[in-house]
Design a protein around this motif. Sequence first.
Motif, PDB file in Angstrom:
ATOM      1  N   SER A  32      -4.709   2.162  13.270  1.00  0.00           N
ATOM      2  CA  SER A  32      -3.983   3.037  12.345  1.00  0.00           C
ATOM      3  C   SER A  32      -3.628   4.318  13.062  1.00  0.00           C
ATOM      4  CB  SER A  32      -4.844   3.355  11.130  1.00  0.00           C
ATOM      5  OG  SER A  32      -5.089   2.187  10.398  1.00  0.00           O
ATOM      6  N   GLY A  36      -0.714   7.110   8.494  1.00  0.00           N
ATOM      7  CA  GLY A  36      -0.870   5.847   7.792  1.00  0.00           C
ATOM      8  C   GLY A  36      -0.104   4.678   8.378  1.00  0.00           C
ATOM      9  N   ASN A  37       0.583   4.873   9.477  1.00  0.00           N
ATOM     10  CA  ASN A  37       1.304   3.777  10.112  1.00  0.00           C
ATOM     11  C   ASN A  37       0.347   2.884  10.877  1.00  0.00           C
ATOM     12  OD1 ASN A  37       3.748   4.770   9.201  1.00  0.00           O
ATOM     13  ND2 ASN A  37       4.067   6.001  11.033  1.00  0.00           N
ATOM     14  N   VAL A  38       0.672   1.616  10.937  1.00  0.00           N
ATOM     15  CA  VAL A  38      -0.137   0.658  11.683  1.00  0.00           C
ATOM     16  C   VAL A  38       0.566   0.380  13.005  1.00  0.00           C
ATOM     17  CG1 VAL A  38      -1.105  -1.666  11.696  1.00  0.00           C
ATOM     18  CG2 VAL A  38      -0.993  -0.384   9.562  1.00  0.00           C
ATOM     19  N   TYR A  40       0.611  -2.036  16.329  1.00  0.00           N
ATOM     20  CA  TYR A  40       0.206  -3.310  16.896  1.00  0.00           C
ATOM     21  C   TYR A  40       0.426  -3.245  18.396  1.00  0.00           C
ATOM     22  CZ  TYR A  40       0.543  -4.932  12.098  1.00  0.00           C
ATOM     23  OH  TYR A  40       0.386  -5.083  10.747  1.00  0.00           O
ATOM     24  N   ASN A  48       5.188   0.191  16.601  1.00  0.00           N
ATOM     25  CA  ASN A  48       5.044   0.835  15.308  1.00  0.00           C
ATOM     26  C   ASN A  48       6.351   0.565  14.582  1.00  0.00           C
ATOM     27  OD1 ASN A  48       4.599   2.493  13.161  1.00  0.00           O
ATOM     28  ND2 ASN A  48       4.103   4.304  14.350  1.00  0.00           N
ATOM     29  N   GLY A 135      -9.241   1.213  16.508  1.00  0.00           N
ATOM     30  CA  GLY A 135      -8.682   0.045  15.837  1.00  0.00           C
ATOM     31  C   GLY A 135      -9.603  -1.154  15.953  1.00  0.00           C
TER      32      GLY A 135
END
Length: 165
Positions: A32, A36-38, A40, A48, A135
């Motif tokens: 994260s 609040g963005n995830v 990867y 993102n 993460g």
Amino acid sequence: MLVILSFILLFHVISAILLFISTINNAWWVASAPGGNVIYTDLWYSCNVTCLPVTNSASTDAVYLQAVQATMILSTILCCVGFFVFILQLFGLKQGERFVFTAVIQLLAGLCVMIGVSIYTAEREGFTEEALRKGGYGSSYVLAWISFPMTVISGLMYLVLRKRK
């Protein structure tokens, strides 16, 4: 004999699919970000909204990441080559000589997966930026670990099938 052959074929195809997905998909590490963005992260990019290359992935500081990239690509290639060798050996060799080469290729693919994922597990903090270290492992990482026993089992099944009539 036909049942064992179909199980081997199924295991081989499933392991190849899992290897492709785990190598290509961008979810080896999920974190994260502030706001609040995830994010990867895979073996090449952190995504993102946009995808950017992994920080310092081309430098000598990321030799471990390059080793993971190489072993995962090699395992995928070996698994695909093993499938084609299996098809060729199915019709070309006499009984007793069948599938030994395919079994060796599959076991090497499983070894490459194990090496790559083990390196990623051990050196994970060196690959990620400080902000992403809190993460967790993503779905591609899990699929890579699942593909490891599947490639080994299919390689062992080829050895068992070699002795069958």
